[in-house]
Design an enzyme around this catalytic site. Structure first.
Site, PDB file in Angstrom:
ATOM      1  N   HIS A 117       0.372  -5.584   1.995  1.00  0.00           N
ATOM      2  CA  HIS A 117       1.317  -4.963   2.919  1.00  0.00           C
ATOM      3  C   HIS A 117       2.718  -5.515   2.685  1.00  0.00           C
ATOM      4  O   HIS A 117       2.898  -6.540   2.025  1.00  0.00           O
ATOM      5  CB  HIS A 117       0.870  -5.230   4.359  1.00  0.00           C
ATOM      6  CG  HIS A 117      -0.520  -4.766   4.619  1.00  0.00           C
ATOM      7  ND1 HIS A 117      -0.813  -3.520   5.122  1.00  0.00           N
ATOM      8  CD2 HIS A 117      -1.720  -5.376   4.402  1.00  0.00           C
ATOM      9  CE1 HIS A 117      -2.131  -3.383   5.219  1.00  0.00           C
ATOM     10  NE2 HIS A 117      -2.692  -4.488   4.775  1.00  0.00           N
TER      11      HIS A 117
ATOM     12  N   GLU B 108      -1.326  -7.057   7.304  1.00  0.00           N
ATOM     13  CA  GLU B 108       0.083  -6.901   7.646  1.00  0.00           C
ATOM     14  C   GLU B 108       0.455  -7.869   8.772  1.00  0.00           C
ATOM     15  O   GLU B 108      -0.407  -8.364   9.514  1.00  0.00           O
ATOM     16  CB  GLU B 108       0.345  -5.445   8.067  1.00  0.00           C
ATOM     17  CG  GLU B 108       1.758  -5.134   8.552  1.00  0.00           C
ATOM     18  CD  GLU B 108       2.850  -5.428   7.530  1.00  0.00           C
ATOM     19  OE1 GLU B 108       3.028  -6.621   7.196  1.00  0.00           O
ATOM     20  OE2 GLU B 108       3.520  -4.490   7.079  1.00  0.00           O
TER      21      GLU B 108
ATOM     22  N   ARG C  78      -5.751   1.123   4.650  1.00  0.00           N
ATOM     23  CA  ARG C  78      -4.692   1.607   3.765  1.00  0.00           C
ATOM     24  C   ARG C  78      -4.493   0.685   2.561  1.00  0.00           C
ATOM     25  O   ARG C  78      -4.095   1.130   1.491  1.00  0.00           O
ATOM     26  CB  ARG C  78      -3.388   1.791   4.542  1.00  0.00           C
ATOM     27  CG  ARG C  78      -2.862   0.554   5.260  1.00  0.00           C
ATOM     28  CD  ARG C  78      -1.777   0.948   6.266  1.00  0.00           C
ATOM     29  NE  ARG C  78      -1.092  -0.168   6.890  1.00  0.00           N
ATOM     30  CZ  ARG C  78      -1.510  -0.780   8.001  1.00  0.00           C
ATOM     31  NH1 ARG C  78      -2.625  -0.391   8.589  1.00  0.00           N
ATOM     32  NH2 ARG C  78      -0.805  -1.778   8.534  1.00  0.00           N
TER      33      ARG C  78
ATOM     34  N   HIS D 284       0.813  -1.211   0.000  1.00  0.00           N
ATOM     35  CA  HIS D 284       0.000   0.000   0.000  1.00  0.00           C
ATOM     36  C   HIS D 284       0.853   1.271   0.000  1.00  0.00           C
ATOM     37  O   HIS D 284       2.031   1.262   0.379  1.00  0.00           O
ATOM     38  CB  HIS D 284      -0.908   0.013   1.233  1.00  0.00           C
ATOM     39  CG  HIS D 284      -0.138  -0.003   2.524  1.00  0.00           C
ATOM     40  ND1 HIS D 284       0.436   1.122   3.075  1.00  0.00           N
ATOM     41  CD2 HIS D 284       0.165  -1.022   3.351  1.00  0.00           C
ATOM     42  CE1 HIS D 284       1.053   0.799   4.195  1.00  0.00           C
ATOM     43  NE2 HIS D 284       0.911  -0.490   4.390  1.00  0.00           N
TER      44      HIS D 284
END
Length: 303
Positions: free
Chosen positions: A232, A133, A106, A55
């Site tokens: 991520h 993540e 995100r 991202h």
């Protein structure tokens, strides 16, 4: 469709003809100059393209803090990174069929901005916590540079980059515990809330990601559709490790900057025909890599 066609296998930059081999990194099948040995040529053709994307820069990336499962939107720079990524993919003729993201804002926000810049807002987006993540446990919210000053850069590197070392787990007293585990987005996961991670090594990220890759994403890629995984740094690194057969030691040296798309060209069995490529201007890519690698270093004079 993007992702089909015939592509020659290439050797890594700087390699020589001596030592061409099959099975490098458990997936690369090199074509020899000897016609009698070119039976592997078919398997070395790129049949599919897979795009991975960390991202765009988030607010805590900018502040050099461990963000992990805390939900953060993109910074102003991160918004521009996502748009630039979309424009780059559009300029290369990329036509997406499906996008996969994590449950974190995100990741999803990046996918929207990329698709908008490409003029492909209609492309379906599928979300899963398995692309989240890495869970940094008790380190969540802490500043990397400040931690390096206290614990040493090597220890911070182990926490950030090692394959099988997890940080200390998050406890209920942690200031972000409730924000994460009382969030209703995790109420519909395919595991009970109590089974969600409290800290993870990269190995554990791969363990929870692989069922989703094998059962959901890989069949879509094999069907000939072009896939973007907007996720991520660590979920993308874990998947790269799996697909390219990167060793436990070497994965520590793989850096994925924010907003830089990664192209994987895969054969019919989803084995890479050459090493992944970070797309874009080489100088810009290298500068972005250095920025990420410097995050775990103590600031000069502790400032």
């Amino acid at each position: 469709m993007i992702g089909s066609g015939r592509t020659r296998a290439h050797e890594p930059v700087g390699s020589t003809n001596r030592g061409r081999r099959a099975g490098l990194n458990s997936g690369f099948h090199w074509v020899t100059s000897d016609p009698s040995k070119n039976r592997r040529r078919v398997s070395a053709m790129a049949s599919h393209k897979l795009y991975l994307l960390r991202h765009g820069e988030g607010a805590w990336n900018k502040e050099n803090r461990f963000c992990s499962w805390v939900d953060q939107k993109l910074s102003e720079a991160g918004v521009q990174e996502a748009r630039d990524c979309g424009l780059l993919l559009k300029s290369q003729g990329c036509q997406l069929d499906v996008v996969y993201t994590s449950l974190l804002s995100r990741s999803a926000q990046t996918s929207w901005l990329v698709a908008e810049a490409m003029g492909q807002e209609w492309v379906p987006v599928v979300k899963s916590w398995r692309l989240n993540e890495r869970h940094y446990g008790s380190l969540i919210g802490l500043n990397r540079a400040e931690m390096a000053a206290v614990h040493g850069e090597q220890q911070v590197k182990v926490w950030r980059r090692s394959y099988d070392v997890a940080p200390p787990p998050i406890e209920p007293s942690h200031p972000y515990y409730a924000e994460i585990y009382e969030d209703r987005r995790y109420g519909a996961c395919d595991v009970p809330a109590g089974a969600l991670p409290r800290a993870e090594s990269l190995k554990q990220v791969l363990d929870r990601l692989l069922p989703y890759w094998d059962g959901v994403v890989a069949p879509v890629v094999k069907s000939g559709r072009t896939v973007l995984i907007s996720a991520h740094g660590n979920s993308c690194r874990a998947l790269l490790k799996h697909l390219e057969g990167i060793s436990d030691e070497d994965i520590a040296g793989v850096t994925l900057p924010t907003g830089i798309p990664v192209l994987l060209e895969l054969d019919a069995d989803l084995r890479p025909v050459k090493k992944h490529q970070l797309l874009g201007d080489p100088a810009k890519v290298q500068a972005a890599i250095k920025k990420v690698e410097d995050q775990g270093k103590a600031l000069p004079n502790g400032k």
